[in-house]
Design a protein around this motif. Structure first.
Motif, PDB file in Angstrom:
ATOM      1  N   ARG B 263      28.258 -38.753  47.196  1.00 56.15           N
ATOM      2  CA  ARG B 263      27.215 -39.555  46.571  1.00 56.15           C
ATOM      3  C   ARG B 263      27.037 -38.996  45.166  1.00 56.15           C
ATOM      4  N   VAL B 264      27.334 -39.779  44.163  1.00 56.31           N
ATOM      5  CA  VAL B 264      27.203 -39.309  42.789  1.00 56.31           C
ATOM      6  C   VAL B 264      25.739 -39.416  42.376  1.00 56.31           C
ATOM      7  N   ARG B 265      25.196 -38.289  41.944  1.00 56.42           N
ATOM      8  CA  ARG B 265      23.788 -38.279  41.544  1.00 56.42           C
ATOM      9  C   ARG B 265      23.667 -38.381  40.029  1.00 56.42           C
ATOM     10  N   PRO B 266      22.569 -38.944  39.542  1.00 57.46           N
ATOM     11  CA  PRO B 266      22.349 -38.958  38.091  1.00 57.46           C
ATOM     12  C   PRO B 266      22.113 -37.537  37.582  1.00 57.46           C
ATOM     13  N   VAL B 267      22.516 -37.244  36.355  1.00 57.57           N
ATOM     14  CA  VAL B 267      22.411 -35.867  35.851  1.00 57.57           C
ATOM     15  C   VAL B 267      20.967 -35.373  35.791  1.00 57.57           C
ATOM     16  N   VAL B 268      20.020 -36.278  35.677  1.00 59.12           N
ATOM     17  CA  VAL B 268      18.613 -35.821  35.621  1.00 59.12           C
ATOM     18  C   VAL B 268      18.237 -35.037  36.865  1.00 59.12           C
ATOM     19  N   ASP B 269      18.853 -35.364  38.022  1.00 58.37           N
ATOM     20  CA  ASP B 269      18.547 -34.616  39.254  1.00 58.37           C
ATOM     21  C   ASP B 269      18.889 -33.140  39.087  1.00 58.37           C
ATOM     22  N   TYR B 270      19.963 -32.872  38.366  1.00 56.28           N
ATOM     23  CA  TYR B 270      20.409 -31.495  38.120  1.00 56.28           C
ATOM     24  C   TYR B 270      19.575 -30.845  37.006  1.00 56.28           C
ATOM     25  N   LEU B 271      19.238 -31.619  35.986  1.00 51.91           N
ATOM     26  CA  LEU B 271      18.575 -31.058  34.802  1.00 51.91           C
ATOM     27  C   LEU B 271      17.091 -30.797  35.045  1.00 51.91           C
ATOM     28  N   LYS B 272      16.436 -31.683  35.784  1.00 50.55           N
ATOM     29  CA  LYS B 272      14.984 -31.625  35.989  1.00 50.55           C
ATOM     30  C   LYS B 272      14.473 -30.271  36.491  1.00 50.55           C
ATOM     31  N   PRO B 273      15.103 -29.662  37.507  1.00 47.48           N
ATOM     32  CA  PRO B 273      14.541 -28.403  38.013  1.00 47.48           C
ATOM     33  C   PRO B 273      14.730 -27.215  37.055  1.00 47.48           C
ATOM     34  N   GLN B 274      15.493 -27.412  35.965  1.00 46.42           N
ATOM     35  CA  GLN B 274      15.825 -26.276  35.103  1.00 46.42           C
ATOM     36  C   GLN B 274      15.040 -26.308  33.796  1.00 46.42           C
ATOM     37  N   GLY B 275      14.314 -25.215  33.530  1.00 50.69           N
ATOM     38  CA  GLY B 275      13.514 -25.125  32.310  1.00 50.69           C
ATOM     39  C   GLY B 275      14.338 -25.186  31.032  1.00 50.69           C
ATOM     40  N   ARG B 276      15.628 -24.771  31.108  1.00 53.25           N
ATOM     41  CA  ARG B 276      16.457 -24.773  29.891  1.00 53.25           C
ATOM     42  C   ARG B 276      16.755 -26.195  29.399  1.00 53.25           C
ATOM     43  N   PHE B 277      16.480 -27.192  30.273  1.00 54.17           N
ATOM     44  CA  PHE B 277      16.672 -28.585  29.848  1.00 54.17           C
ATOM     45  C   PHE B 277      15.341 -29.339  29.746  1.00 54.17           C
ATOM     46  N   ARG B 278      14.231 -28.619  29.822  1.00 55.64           N
ATOM     47  CA  ARG B 278      12.922 -29.263  29.887  1.00 55.64           C
ATOM     48  C   ARG B 278      12.681 -30.182  28.684  1.00 55.64           C
ATOM     49  N   HIS B 279      13.134 -29.724  27.507  1.00 54.63           N
ATOM     50  CA  HIS B 279      12.897 -30.480  26.275  1.00 54.63           C
ATOM     51  C   HIS B 279      13.567 -31.852  26.280  1.00 54.63           C
ATOM     52  N   LEU B 280      14.546 -32.043  27.187  1.00 54.04           N
ATOM     53  CA  LEU B 280      15.235 -33.339  27.213  1.00 54.04           C
ATOM     54  C   LEU B 280      14.370 -34.438  27.824  1.00 54.04           C
ATOM     55  N   PHE B 281      13.268 -34.021  28.453  1.00 54.42           N
ATOM     56  CA  PHE B 281      12.406 -35.010  29.098  1.00 54.42           C
ATOM     57  C   PHE B 281      11.183 -35.335  28.244  1.00 54.42           C
ATOM     58  N   ALA B 282      11.221 -34.902  26.970  1.00 49.17           N
ATOM     59  CA  ALA B 282      10.137 -35.232  26.045  1.00 49.17           C
ATOM     60  C   ALA B 282      10.315 -36.665  25.550  1.00 49.17           C
ATOM     61  N   ASP B 283       9.230 -37.249  25.099  1.00 47.27           N
ATOM     62  CA  ASP B 283       9.286 -38.607  24.579  1.00 47.27           C
ATOM     63  C   ASP B 283       9.789 -38.545  23.139  1.00 47.27           C
ATOM     64  N   ASP B 284      11.111 -38.507  22.987  1.00 49.69           N
ATOM     65  CA  ASP B 284      11.689 -38.228  21.687  1.00 49.69           C
ATOM     66  C   ASP B 284      13.103 -38.844  21.667  1.00 49.69           C
ATOM     67  N   PRO B 285      13.443 -39.614  20.637  1.00 47.08           N
ATOM     68  CA  PRO B 285      14.757 -40.280  20.606  1.00 47.08           C
ATOM     69  C   PRO B 285      15.916 -39.297  20.693  1.00 47.08           C
ATOM     70  N   MET B 286      15.759 -38.121  20.055  1.00 47.63           N
ATOM     71  CA  MET B 286      16.820 -37.127  20.055  1.00 47.63           C
ATOM     72  C   MET B 286      17.061 -36.601  21.487  1.00 47.63           C
ATOM     73  N   ALA B 287      15.949 -36.403  22.212  1.00 44.55           N
ATOM     74  CA  ALA B 287      16.047 -35.922  23.596  1.00 44.55           C
ATOM     75  C   ALA B 287      16.740 -36.971  24.462  1.00 44.55           C
ATOM     76  N   ARG B 288      16.352 -38.227  24.267  1.00 43.20           N
ATOM     77  CA  ARG B 288      16.963 -39.299  25.061  1.00 43.20           C
ATOM     78  C   ARG B 288      18.462 -39.388  24.801  1.00 43.20           C
ATOM     79  N   GLN B 289      18.812 -39.176  23.523  1.00 42.79           N
ATOM     80  CA  GLN B 289      20.230 -39.254  23.156  1.00 42.79           C
ATOM     81  C   GLN B 289      21.032 -38.135  23.840  1.00 42.79           C
ATOM     82  N   GLU B 290      20.449 -36.925  23.860  1.00 44.32           N
ATOM     83  CA  GLU B 290      21.162 -35.802  24.478  1.00 44.32           C
ATOM     84  C   GLU B 290      21.255 -35.963  25.993  1.00 44.32           C
ATOM     85  N   LEU B 291      20.204 -36.542  26.573  1.00 44.18           N
ATOM     86  CA  LEU B 291      20.222 -36.822  28.008  1.00 44.18           C
ATOM     87  C   LEU B 291      21.372 -37.794  28.313  1.00 44.18           C
ATOM     88  N   ALA B 292      21.471 -38.824  27.490  1.00 44.15           N
ATOM     89  CA  ALA B 292      22.551 -39.806  27.663  1.00 44.15           C
ATOM     90  C   ALA B 292      23.909 -39.145  27.426  1.00 44.15           C
TER      91      ALA B 292
END
Lengths: 567, 336
Positions: B263-292
């Motif tokens: 079952r292929v999971r979306p990367v957010v499932d992996y990133l969400k529990p980790q503080g080193r990626f916390r900034h990617l969940f900010a309401d910010d175009p740059m963050a959204r771009q890096e998430l994508a």
């Protein structure tokens, strides 16, 4: 030379094991917590399916049965007729499909009868005071059996010649073969119980006499009196009661020559009557129930879903959420019944009421309307105890309020659902209460364990697997006494045992042992008595990271405050 | 049983474990250390007839707080850059004296991708019979979480902080396995602590390979990745299930296996529990771009390594870790 070396230069090299990293633990520590599997929590007879499925995973059928009968002496019977709330509760039902617990229970029961296994743990002699049991149905048989296990002498008094009670008289052979019930009942009596058949309390023997002769009396006479029934104040001139019809059909195998019939009721008896009518050639059989269908979320009927499904296959038409509003009469003769859509709703007084909705009426043209709406206790012989009530007022352990030495259970007790497995549970709990009272021991509360909801399990470790389905007789072959649902094969039963998720208990998967980064989980080459697992925590090194608990598939390992860990 | 007696009992139980413990407890790794677990699993399937050359890094530091050692096998510490050279030398000496003991080299991602790379490349090029194990926790954790060439894009470290100007690390994670495989390498593989059986199989294959072998083990670091210490295995598993951490084997430059994803999971499932990626969940175009961007990298991996499976199979990302109660028993004779 030596004085020029650094202080550390003199240190002896050694193992890191001298350094106890357990001191790093902060507030919480892992511990084994035996959770209560939902199946065991839901079983009215007190069975722990998980416990008996465990030896079955090793192919040990006899041990599985021996564990099963520590709670329920009638598994071949309940495996057939129980409404199996265990399967409704089974966590696996939310993962893929619930375990077919009833089918495995029946398999074990049948294997024991086939191999003529005797109950384990029955003392040879009676060392405890004699107890009388009134009624030889599931409640009475279970109570007598558990009293025998506890060393008591037991005599059962029953109005009928043979044991089995309502299961024997009112459950059709196509779902409860007589010889199976009789074989299990006989095996119970053979543990050294005196059977006093054909003896009705009230007419053949007096209750006060029993109370004088025996140290305690357990009352499980069942419910034999039909509840009064009418439709808008009108009762048919020739009232045919559903249960009485069923009794007649089971004894002589025929029904009156009707063409179109409406049966009223939502329990198993109403479904059995409807199916019996269909088998006797009645062209149209309608079942009218206030409740929804058994698989409806709201207000389901009490009848077992499987039985209702089979009834529908056989051509019984179910009118769910409907009530009989009026009988259509020509003189004394019924020509039809008016149905109206109904719903259970909370009224202004905060209580539940059923409301009929005008404008939804429909007419069923039928020859007879047959009520099968349940029974209450026949008060004769028990008038002084009932005091106008139509049930025995008892506590959780079957103790009758204000009557020392008297206990009751089964269909006759307050709040009974009229099912066999709760009656078996009643008998078991009452036996424990009687034993405690007669031995002057305190009645210990049953061990409370926390229920394990599916949200606490770690399901990523489980594979899906299809549920074992017993084969079902096709509609065209459902004739005579042929049983409709068949037994599982040994292969099916063993495979089903392996599907158990082992909720709240160790399944020896090695995850904790494998994943601990500190080697603080050790594995023994045997399971620890009272723990059921081969793993121990070496708390001297456990840093309390919590990985073992997070990766335990069954939620057997929990992180808990340290101070609790000792207790 | 009093406390001392219980402890004495524990040590006798420990001596009877049905597995080889090359690493003892008492090591000073943080709570929930992925690397400590990975090292034990490697030695469990390779020991006891091994020697280890260990680069500077967490593993070296937390196992050998002087004067104690947590190793039960011969072990030697090297400086950051030359683990592979040390291992190569030991292997050559064993060969000269006809000793069959296997040489393992242990290093972190810093000691593999960056500082130790030259020696590693040389060791492989000369064909030394060494299994080089890289414990990949994707940054210099021992010295305080500095970015390495293994740190994934967009992860925050102390030297690639997330802020107004940047969303964590600007550069891609180096494809070290491809570089190693390009050495006409007999065996190079990736593994994860979330799949211990797969990991141990790959260690065995690496040991059996005549000539150099390379194994990279994805090892969560609760401190540097900033996740709950209990969640290490879960995070590692999510890394695999999202496609960001492909579990593959390469032989002579060719990919020879990949663990298919049930079952292929979306990367957010992996990133969400980790503080080193916390900034990617900010309401910010740059963050959204890096998430994508990270999702696109995972999708690319799935296509590139062929991770998508057509139907469930026994070695896939679900089955490889699954457990069950008891065994499927043989029907006993005489059963009805």
């Amino acid at each position: 030379m030596a004085e020029r070396m650094t202080r550390g230069g003199f240190a002896q090299p050694g193992s890191a094991m001298a350094f106890k990293t357990g001191s790093w633990r902060d507030l919480v520590a892992p511990r084994h917590l035996h959770g209560l599997a939902p199946c065991a929590g839901a079983c009215p007879a007190g069975e722990d399916a998980q416990a008996y499925l465990a030896p079955l995973t090793n192919g040990d059928v006899k041990s599985a049965w021996e564990i099963l009968v520590t709670a329920n002496p009638l598994p071949a019977t309940t495996g057939r007729i129980c409404h199996h709330p265990c399967e409704t509760a089974c966590n696996r039902g939310q993962f893929d499909e619930a375990l077919a617990i009833h089918a495995v229970e029946r398999y074990l029961g049948d294997a024991a009868l086939h191999n003529q296994w005797a109950y384990p743990g029955i003392p040879q002699t009676t060392t405890e005071p004699a107890v009388a049991v009134v009624g030889g149905g599931p409640a009475g048989l279970a109570c007598a059996y558990h009293l025998r296990r506890l060393g008591h002498a037991v005599t059962i008094f029953d109005a009928l010649v043979e044991p089995g009670g309502t299961v024997a008289t009112s459950i059709p052979p196509y779902r409860m073969p007589k010889e199976i019930l009789q074989a299990e009942a006989r095996r119970i009596l053979e543990t050294g119980i005196t059977w006093q058949g054909h003896t009705r309390v009230g007419s053949d023997v007096d209750l006060d006499e029993l109370r004088r002769e025996f140290a305690a009396v357990f009352l499980a006479p069942g419910s034999q009196r039909t509840k009064p029934w009418d439709v808008a104040g009108v009762v048919p001139a020739q009232l045919h009661d559903g249960l009485a019809l069923l009794h007649t059909w089971m004894e002589v195998g025929s029904m009156p020559p009707w063409h179109k019939i409406a049966v009223v009721g939502g329990g198993n008896t109403s479904v059995d009557v409807a199916r019996a009518l269909k088998r006797c050639g009645v062209e149209e059989v309608h079942l009218v129930t206030h409740n929804g269908l058994p698989w409806d979320a709201e207000d389901p009927m009490r009848a077992i879903a499987r039985e209702v499904r089979q009834a529908m296959e056989e051509g019984v038409v179910i009118h769910a959420n409907c009530g009989a509003e009026r009988l259509l009469l020509r003189g004394n003769r019924i020509i039809g019944v008016v149905l109206v859509a109904m719903k259970k709703m909370r009224g202004a007084d905060g209580k539940w009421h059923r409301h009929g909705f005008p404008g939804t009426e429909q007419v069923l043209m039928v020859d007879e309307v047959i009520p099968a709406i349940g029974q209450t206790v026949d008060p004769s012989g028990f008038e002084s105890l009932l005091q106008g009530l139509d049930y025995f007022d008892v506590d959780h352990h079957g103790r009758m309020t204000h009557h020392q030495g008297l206990y009751a259970g089964g269909d006759a007790r307050s709040g009974s659902s009229g099912m066999a497995s709760p009656a078996i549970g009643d008998g078991r709990r009452a036996a424990a209460a009687i034993h405690a009272a007669l031995c002057n021991n305190p009645l210990l509360p049953e061990k409370q364990r926390p229920l394990v909801p599916i949200t606490e399990m770690h399901l990523q470790y489980f594979e899906t697997a299809p549920r074992a389905e017993p084969s079902i007789l096709p509609v065209a072959q459902r004739q005579g006494e042929a049983e409709i649902e068949q037994s599982l094969t040994a292969r099916q039963a063993l495979d089903e045992a392996v599907r158990c998720l082992s909720c709240g208990n160790c399944m020896i998967c090695d995850n904790c042992w494998t994943f601990c980064p500190d080697q603080a989980v050790l594995k023994l080459n045997h399971t620890i008595q009272g723990d059921g697992s081969p793993y121990v925590f070496d708390m001297a090194f456990c840093k309390g990271c919590g990985i073992c608990a997070n990766e335990c598939p069954t939620a057997f390992i929990r992180m808990a405050p340290e101070q609790d860990e000792q207790g | 049983m009093n406390n001392t007696a219980a402890l004495r009992d524990m040590s006798s139980i420990r001596q009877q474990q049905s597995r080889f413990e090359g690493l003892t407890p008492g090591h000073r790794a943080c709570q929930g250390c992925g690397q400590a677990l990975a090292a034990r699993l490697v030695l469990e399937s390779s020991g006891p007839d091994v020697v280890v050359a260990n680069a500077t890094g967490c593993l070296e530091v937390f196992t050998t707080a002087w004067p104690q050692s947590a190793w039960t096998i011969p072990w030697m510490h090297s400086v950051f850059s030359n683990t592979a050279a040390l291992a190569a030398g030991m292997e050559a000496a064993f060969k000269a004296r006809d000793i069959s003991t296997k040489v393992l080299a242990f290093a972190g991602d810093g000691g593999t991708f960056d500082i130790g790379f030259q020696a590693l490349s040389g060791m492989i090029e000369r064909g030394h019979n060494v299994l080089f194990v890289c414990y990949d926790n994707e940054a210099y954790m021992n010295t305080g979480v500095q970015r390495s060439s293994s740190t994934p894009v967009a992860a925050a470290t102390t030297t690639s902080p997330a802020g107004i100007a940047r969303t964590g690390k600007r550069h891609l994670k180096k494809d070290i396995v491809a570089i190693i495989a390009a050495h006409c390498m007999p065996y190079a593989a990736t593994a994860s602590v979330a799949y211990p059986n797969d990991l141990k199989d790959k260690v065995r294959r690496g040991i059996q390979t005549p000539g150099p072998a390379f194994l990279m083990i994805h090892s969560p670091c609760p401190l540097g990745w900033m996740h709950d210490s209990a969640k290490g295995i879960e995070v590692a598993r999510l890394g695999v299930e999202t496609g960001l951490v492909p579990l593959i084997e390469m032989e002579y430059g060719q990919q020879t296996s990949a663990m298919p994803l049930r079952r292929v999971r979306p990367v957010v499932d992996y990133l969400k529990p980790q503080g080193r990626f916390r900034h990617l969940f900010a309401d910010d175009p740059m963050a959204r771009q890096e998430l994508a961007h990270l999702q696109a990298l995972a999708d690319h991996n799935i296509a590139h390594y062929g991770l998508q499976e057509s139907q469930p199979e026994s070695g896939d990302s679900h089955a490889a870790a699954s457990v069950r109660r008891g065994t499927v028993a043989v029907v006993p004779p005489g059963a009805v």
